[in-house]
Scaffold this motif. Structure first.
Motif, short mmCIF file in Angstrom:
data_model
loop_
_atom_site.label_atom_id
_atom_site.label_comp_id
_atom_site.label_asym_id
_atom_site.label_seq_id
_atom_site.Cartn_x
_atom_site.Cartn_y
_atom_site.Cartn_z
N GLY A 160 0.89 -1.33 -0.11
CA GLY A 160 -0.03 -0.16 0.01
C GLY A 160 0.67 1.23 -0.01
N ALA A 161 2.12 1.19 0.17
CA ALA A 161 3.14 2.35 -0.09
C ALA A 161 4.48 1.98 -0.55
CB ALA A 161 3.38 2.79 1.37
N THR A 162 5.14 2.79 -0.90
CA THR A 162 6.49 2.59 -1.29
C THR A 162 7.37 2.47 0.06
OG1 THR A 162 7.20 4.91 -1.65
CG2 THR A 162 6.32 3.66 -3.51
N THR A 163 8.59 1.80 -0.01
CA THR A 163 9.22 1.60 1.21
C THR A 163 10.41 3.01 1.12
OG1 THR A 163 11.20 0.63 0.06
CG2 THR A 163 9.50 -0.90 1.04
N PHE A 164 10.78 3.12 2.41
CA PHE A 164 11.85 4.39 2.47
C PHE A 164 12.92 4.16 1.67
CE2 PHE A 164 15.68 6.11 4.32
CZ PHE A 164 15.26 7.33 4.61
N GLU A 165 13.74 2.75 1.65
CA GLU A 165 14.64 2.41 0.83
C GLU A 165 14.59 2.54 -0.79
OE1 GLU A 165 14.80 0.77 4.79
OE2 GLU A 165 13.20 0.38 3.06
N THR A 166 13.45 2.33 -1.18
CA THR A 166 12.95 2.50 -2.50
C THR A 166 12.90 4.24 -2.84
OG1 THR A 166 11.66 0.69 -2.88
CG2 THR A 166 11.23 2.43 -4.43
N ARG A 167 12.16 4.89 -1.88
CA ARG A 167 11.97 6.50 -2.05
C ARG A 167 13.46 7.00 -2.18
NH1 ARG A 167 7.84 5.58 1.51
NH2 ARG A 167 9.17 6.70 3.21
N GLN A 168 14.39 6.54 -1.16
CA GLN A 168 15.83 7.00 -1.08
C GLN A 168 16.58 6.75 -2.28
OE1 GLN A 168 18.28 5.39 1.87
NE2 GLN A 168 18.84 7.41 2.58
N ALA A 169 16.61 5.61 -2.81
CA ALA A 169 16.87 5.24 -4.00
C ALA A 169 16.71 5.98 -5.30
CB ALA A 169 17.00 3.91 -4.29
N LEU A 170 15.47 6.05 -5.19
CA LEU A 170 14.83 6.97 -6.50
C LEU A 170 15.34 8.34 -6.45
CD1 LEU A 170 11.26 5.21 -6.63
CD2 LEU A 170 12.98 5.12 -8.48
N ALA A 171 15.48 8.85 -5.09
CA ALA A 171 15.69 10.31 -5.06
C ALA A 171 17.25 10.46 -5.58
CB ALA A 171 15.56 10.62 -3.62
N ALA A 172 18.00 9.49 -5.27
CA ALA A 172 19.37 9.54 -5.53
C ALA A 172 19.50 9.43 -7.26
CB ALA A 172 20.33 8.28 -5.06
N LYS A 173 18.65 8.67 -7.75
CA LYS A 173 18.69 8.61 -9.18
C LYS A 173 18.08 9.86 -9.78
CE LYS A 173 17.00 5.44 -12.78
NZ LYS A 173 16.52 4.01 -12.96
N VAL A 174 17.25 10.69 -8.86
CA VAL A 174 16.70 11.93 -9.58
C VAL A 174 17.83 12.92 -9.62
CG1 VAL A 174 15.38 14.00 -8.88
CG2 VAL A 174 14.54 11.73 -9.14
N PHE A 175 18.75 13.02 -8.71
CA PHE A 175 19.66 13.82 -8.44
C PHE A 175 20.78 13.47 -9.59
CE2 PHE A 175 17.84 15.10 -4.31
CZ PHE A 175 17.77 16.41 -4.35
N ARG A 176 21.20 12.19 -9.76
CA ARG A 176 22.18 12.14 -10.98
C ARG A 176 21.54 12.43 -12.13
NH1 ARG A 176 21.85 7.03 -8.18
NH2 ARG A 176 20.81 5.91 -9.78
N HIS A 177 20.26 12.05 -12.29
CA HIS A 177 19.30 12.52 -13.75
C HIS A 177 19.64 14.15 -13.93
CE1 HIS A 177 16.78 12.29 -17.12
NE2 HIS A 177 16.12 13.18 -16.42
N THR A 178 19.27 14.83 -13.06
CA THR A 178 19.32 16.42 -13.17
C THR A 178 20.71 16.96 -13.24
OG1 THR A 178 19.05 16.51 -10.78
CG2 THR A 178 16.84 16.85 -11.85
N ALA A 179 21.49 16.28 -12.27
CA ALA A 179 22.96 16.67 -12.55
C ALA A 179 23.52 16.51 -13.80
CB ALA A 179 23.88 15.88 -11.60
N SER A 180 23.14 15.30 -14.41
CA SER A 180 23.60 15.12 -15.94
C SER A 180 22.97 15.87 -16.79
CB SER A 180 23.37 13.50 -16.33
OG SER A 180 23.61 13.28 -17.59
N TYR A 181 21.92 16.41 -16.62
CA TYR A 181 20.88 17.20 -17.43
C TYR A 181 21.52 18.57 -17.62
CZ TYR A 181 16.79 19.19 -19.70
OH TYR A 181 15.83 19.92 -20.53
N ASP A 182 21.93 18.98 -16.47
CA ASP A 182 22.69 20.44 -16.27
C ASP A 182 24.01 20.43 -16.76
OD1 ASP A 182 20.24 21.55 -15.05
OD2 ASP A 182 21.09 21.36 -13.10
#
Length: 513
Positions: A160-182
């Protein structure tokens, strides 16, 4: 009701993902093309304008940059003062963000792209939402890659919810993505303004391949490629057959294609441990291979062979008779490919040679830093610009041979010596701590195959002493090409004159470390 904000340029899988969210009672906020795609598929959505009470404006530049959006992303659910402020200002929490960015990379990859087009495809709202959501990953699930949709839905269906570990991993992936974009934007604009030594070096690479190991079995390694494909590069080569490439395969193949691009005529290059062991040119690729093989029939075993022309049946049969790690060519006849693929493990690759002459920058890592330089391509480094240093003038055949040898010596590890005639290498001395040592190795190899007669000598750097010239002369060398510039050039010239050698000065050094 839990809310998700969805705004994507890459709509792969987005309808099915949104439908799964709606099935879990999650309300969808969307905008623009994404909203239309979802509604066309029957997915109910709320517009961003309905949430903010503020119209989209300035050609879409301003639509999600609003406190009612970012407050819903950044508000901490564990802090009463945050929740109180959200309630006071009618900010509804947004618990899911699904955003991928304007196609900046795809835009600047177009040959006819204008600066205006590039600028318009710099996403502002998207990265802002991603960063806000990723900063608040304790409460917000943020997704920028369609490959992660299934994992999120699986967790929602299971718990019924995402795990903290998944949210943390996805957040790290986001910052990699935006860093690469910039980083890509920074690289593009840095090139536009012509800045050659920026105070910050921003590089970004995409994962191409996880390697089994590095240079040795106990080392881990990964192969990354530039986000905008470099047409003539080992990263752009296509593997048709064989085992996965290893770290050493990639390094050696890179060295081989750099040599092969030196030649306009049909050429075959064999490389072993980052150094050429044989190079041959001819009117056709089959004869070029014969000369390459004859240059060093021992060292080619277990090596890498690159041809700069399509590979035919006759050459394929010869290659198939020996153990090789890689064969690379622009293309293969159907029959040639059938012959080569009889061996299970040999790596068969193709590469477009049409962009072979393009240069660019290259980077080498050192402990704690990075070295940058332009590739060793010098269009002025041609025989017509060389100077004769000695009394004897070179013959036409000697000039052709020195031109050939000079193209190769730049790719041999320093100290580098290449002996060659006008069609093939006959001796190579590489990586020695003193120059005369490389001369001795090259001459020994040439003499062992009875190929020294008529051979010329190329040296990647000047002769600090006249001993290399004398040793070469004593073994029959009659023509030498070297950069010149030593304080003892006079001694080398006198030694060359003593033995009737012609020696040319290029004024260009080709160290390769």
């Amino acid at each position: 009701m839990t809310r998700a904000l969805i705004s994507v340029s890459d709509k792969t899988g987005i309808v099915a993902f949104a439908q799964a969210l709606v099935a879990k009672g999650i309300e969808i906020i969307s905008t623009g093309g994404t909203k239309k795609a979802l509604e066309d598929a029957g997915v109910p959505t709320i517009s961003v304008e309905d949430v903010t009470g503020f119209p989209e404006m300035m050609d879409g530049r301003v639509k999600t940059l609003h406190p009612l959006i970012h407050g819903g992303l950044l508000g901490r659910r564990d802090l009463p003062e945050h929740m109180s402020a959200m309630k006071e200002h009618n900010i509804v929490p947004i618990d899911f963000v699904v955003v991928n960015l304007y196609p900046f990379k795809e835009t600047i990859s177009k040959k006819d792209v204008t600066l205006a087009d590039a600028i318009e495809n710099i996403d502002i709202g998207g990265p802002s939402m991603l960063r806000s959501a990723a900063k608040n990953y304790a409460s917000v699930t943020v997704i920028t890659d369609p490959i992660d949709y299934d994992k999120v839905i699986s967790e929602l269906e299971t718990t019924g919810a995402t795990t903290f570990e998944t949210r943390q991993a996805l957040a790290a992936k986001v910052f990699r993505h935006t860093a690469s974009y910039d980083a890509l934007i920074a690289q593009y604009l840095t090139n536009v303004v012509g800045e050659t030594e920026p105070e910050k070096l921003t590089l970004t690479y995409d994962l191409k391949q996880s390697l089994r190991y590095g240079e040795n079995g106990h080392q881990t390694a990964t192969f990354y490629q530039e986000p905008i494909a470099v047409p003539f590069s080992i990263a752009s080569a296509v593997q048709l057959h064989g085992k996965e490439l290893s770290y050493n395969n990639i390094k050696d193949a890179d060295a081989a294609i750099r040599i092969a691009r030196e030649f306009d005529e049909p050429a075959v290059v064999a490389v072993k441990h980052m150094n050429p062991c044989g190079v041959g040119i001819a009117e056709n690729i089959d004869e070029a291979f014969d000369r390459c093989y004859a240059a060093d029939p021992v060292s080619i075993f277990g090596g890498i062979v690159v041809a700069n022309r399509p590979l035919d049946v006759a050459t394929a049969e010869k290659l198939n008779s020996m153990f090789l790690e890689i064969v690379l060519a622009p293309s293969y006849s159907e029959e040639a490919l059938a012959i080569l693929t009889k061996k299970k493990n040999i790596r068969i690759m193709t590469l477009d040679f049409s962009a072979a002459k393009a240069g660019g920058k290259e980077f080498v890592s050192v402990l704690g830093g990075m070295l940058e330089q332009t590739q060793d391509i010098n269009t002025d480094d041609v025989p017509s610009n060389w100077e004769v240093m000695t009394d004897r003038q070179p013959t036409e055949d000697e000039m052709k041979a020195m031109d050939f040898a000079w193209k190769i010596v730049k790719h041999v590890k320093s100290n580098a010596i290449v002996l060659a005639n006008s069609k093939q290498t006959v001796g190579i001395g590489a990586g020695q701590m003193n120059r005369v040592g490389s001369v001795k190795i090259a001459i020994e190899q040439a003499e062992a195959s009875n190929a020294i007669e008529g051979a010329v000598l190329a040296s990647d750097a000047f002769f600090p002493m006249n001993d290399s010239v004398e040793y070469a002369a004593q073994h029959g060398i009659k023509a030498i090409v070297q950069p010149g510039g030593s304080i003892k050039d006079k001694d080398s010239i006198e030694m060359a004159n003593k033995y009737g050698i012609t020696m040319l000065k290029t004024n260009v050094r080709h160290f390769r470390h």
